[in-house]
Design a protein around this motif. Structure first.
Motif, PDB file in Angstrom:
ATOM      1  N   ASN A 172       0.975  -1.062   0.057  1.00 17.58           N
ATOM      2  CA  ASN A 172       0.113  -0.019  -0.109  1.00 17.58           C
ATOM      3  C   ASN A 172       0.746   1.166   0.132  1.00 17.58           C
ATOM      4  O   ASN A 172       0.368   2.343   0.224  1.00 17.58           O
ATOM      5  CB  ASN A 172      -1.198   0.020   1.295  1.00 17.58           C
ATOM      6  CG  ASN A 172      -1.939  -1.104   1.151  1.00 17.58           C
ATOM      7  OD1 ASN A 172      -2.543  -1.454   0.269  1.00 17.58           O
ATOM      8  ND2 ASN A 172      -2.203  -1.953   2.099  1.00 17.58           N
ATOM      9  N   ASP A 173       2.129   1.004  -0.332  1.00 16.88           N
ATOM     10  CA  ASP A 173       3.058   2.229  -0.079  1.00 16.88           C
ATOM     11  C   ASP A 173       3.251   2.867   1.416  1.00 16.88           C
ATOM     12  O   ASP A 173       3.498   4.023   1.496  1.00 16.88           O
ATOM     13  CB  ASP A 173       2.825   3.280  -1.138  1.00 16.88           C
ATOM     14  CG  ASP A 173       3.040   2.898  -2.679  1.00 16.88           C
ATOM     15  OD1 ASP A 173       3.964   2.020  -2.792  1.00 16.88           O
ATOM     16  OD2 ASP A 173       2.545   3.251  -3.331  1.00 16.88           O
ATOM     17  N   TYR A 174       3.012   1.988   2.452  1.00 14.70           N
ATOM     18  CA  TYR A 174       2.952   2.417   3.700  1.00 14.70           C
ATOM     19  C   TYR A 174       4.468   2.257   4.383  1.00 14.70           C
ATOM     20  O   TYR A 174       4.880   0.936   3.935  1.00 14.70           O
ATOM     21  CB  TYR A 174       2.122   1.897   4.462  1.00 14.70           C
ATOM     22  CG  TYR A 174       0.641   2.432   4.168  1.00 14.70           C
ATOM     23  CD1 TYR A 174       0.370   3.309   3.322  1.00 14.70           C
ATOM     24  CD2 TYR A 174      -0.502   1.671   4.638  1.00 14.70           C
ATOM     25  CE1 TYR A 174      -0.708   3.899   2.955  1.00 14.70           C
ATOM     26  CE2 TYR A 174      -1.789   2.176   4.249  1.00 14.70           C
ATOM     27  CZ  TYR A 174      -1.876   3.378   3.573  1.00 14.70           C
ATOM     28  OH  TYR A 174      -3.269   3.542   3.182  1.00 14.70           O
ATOM     29  N   HIS A 175       5.278   2.639   4.978  1.00 18.71           N
ATOM     30  CA  HIS A 175       6.333   2.269   5.625  1.00 18.71           C
ATOM     31  C   HIS A 175       6.060   1.343   6.921  1.00 18.71           C
ATOM     32  O   HIS A 175       4.959   1.379   7.525  1.00 18.71           O
ATOM     33  CB  HIS A 175       6.979   3.665   6.206  1.00 18.71           C
ATOM     34  CG  HIS A 175       7.589   4.681   5.334  1.00 18.71           C
ATOM     35  ND1 HIS A 175       6.800   5.772   5.068  1.00 18.71           N
ATOM     36  CD2 HIS A 175       8.618   4.835   4.651  1.00 18.71           C
ATOM     37  CE1 HIS A 175       7.357   6.371   4.030  1.00 18.71           C
ATOM     38  NE2 HIS A 175       8.707   5.905   3.833  1.00 18.71           N
ATOM     39  N   PHE A 176       6.961   0.585   7.179  1.00 13.85           N
ATOM     40  CA  PHE A 176       7.036  -0.345   8.131  1.00 13.85           C
ATOM     41  C   PHE A 176       7.696   0.356   9.536  1.00 13.85           C
ATOM     42  O   PHE A 176       8.957   0.448   9.507  1.00 13.85           O
ATOM     43  CB  PHE A 176       7.835  -1.679   7.805  1.00 13.85           C
ATOM     44  CG  PHE A 176       7.472  -2.427   6.596  1.00 13.85           C
ATOM     45  CD1 PHE A 176       6.206  -3.533   7.012  1.00 13.85           C
ATOM     46  CD2 PHE A 176       7.904  -2.477   5.341  1.00 13.85           C
ATOM     47  CE1 PHE A 176       5.785  -4.183   6.022  1.00 13.85           C
ATOM     48  CE2 PHE A 176       7.414  -3.071   4.414  1.00 13.85           C
ATOM     49  CZ  PHE A 176       6.436  -3.872   4.647  1.00 13.85           C
TER      50      PHE A 176
END
Length: 297
Positions: A121-125
């Motif tokens: 989702n193009d989210y950072h970990f």
């Protein structure tokens, strides 16, 4: 006949499993829509966001009240990175049962790093490394550092973790937060430090993060005494406690979504009834009708 009973039992078990899945899906849809339809309101008020998250995540009529002002709050920013860190004590309660919890919220997150890894989702970990002043026993393991993945809120700009404080004990005594470190994942599965907070009463600052020394990193105010909100504002009197935030409408609004069960289980019933009829009753009904026709000749 024996095989028919085996098939019938298998079918009942299958329907029970499908019903459980449908009920779980209904619960998830209920929580998701409850939060999604209030995004603007909740993202503009951290306390409402925390209370609503407790209500939606527990989905069993558990409610929450939150300290009106955070024990710690700081906005970190520079040319490449930005985030606001807020730490709130809260009480989760249902009927006459209650326990203290602590909410750690990251908002307005901006990470400009070409090495940062993103999910589908193009989210950072983003993770929280929690270091306590004493070891906590979990099962057979005793340790004082815990690594927790933080829950994404709506989009990549916010993360939340809520911890039951009943778990934060060592030999029956409360433990203290010593260091809280927030990281994001980069290439080679390495966690890069974004911000590191310290309890200055317990430890000296060590290591570095993405921001200069001008920002407040001291979390000594996030003590076990200050986190014991239930002691400060009891369950019987919290509504009159001036230091408390509580929205009495949120739980009622969440429960108004209970019609989701009727909707999705109703759809299941409409599908299951004709299948059940065709599998177990159609041949019998055809036989009865045929016998009636034969007897009338």
């Amino acid at each position: 006949m024996y095989h028919k009973w085996i098939w019938a039992i298998f079918y009942i078990m299958l329907i029970s499993t499908v019903t459980y899945i449908v009920a779980s899906f209904s619960e998830a849809a209920k929580a998701n829509d409850f939060l999604a339809e209030r995004e603007d309101i909740l993202m503009s008020d951290h306390r409402a966001l925390i209370q609503a998250s407790v209500i939606a995540n527990n989905h069993n009529s558990t409610d929450a009240y939150v300290l009106a002002e955070p024990l710690y709050q700081e906005i970190f920013n520079n040319e490449f990175f930005n985030l606001e860190v807020s730490i709130y004590p809260l009480v989760e309660f249902k009927d006459d049962k209650a326990h203290n919890s602590v909410a750690i919220l990251l908002s307005d997150i901006k990470i400009t790093d070409p090495d940062a890894i993103l999910d589908e989702n193009d989210y950072h970990f983003i993770k929280a490394y929690l270091t306590f002043d004493k070891n906590i026993k979990i099962g057979e393991t005793s340790k004082n550092v815990f690594i927790e993945s933080m829950t994404t809120l709506y989009d990549n700009s916010a993360r939340l973790i809520i911890i039951n404080q009943d778990l934060l004990v060592s030999n029956g005594e409360p433990v203290e937060f010593e260091v809280i470190k927030f990281t994001y994942e980069i290439d080679m599965e390495i966690d890069e430090t974004l911000v590191m907070l310290y309890n200055e009463d317990l430890t000296a600052q060590y290591g570095s993060d993405k921001f200069d020394e001008s920002f407040n990193r001291d979390i000594s105010n996030v003590s076990s005494t200050n986190l014991d909100l239930l002691e400060q504002c009891s369950l019987s009197s919290f509504k009159s406690c001036e230091s408390i935030y509580y929205n009495s409408n949120l739980l009622h609004e969440f429960l108004s979504y209970n019609h989701y069960y009727l909707r999705y289980i109703g759809i299941e019933i409409l599908i299951v009834i004709p299948i059940t009829y065709l599998l177990f009753f159609h041949q019998y009904v055809k036989k009865v009708i045929k016998n009636k026709k034969t007897s009338n000749i």
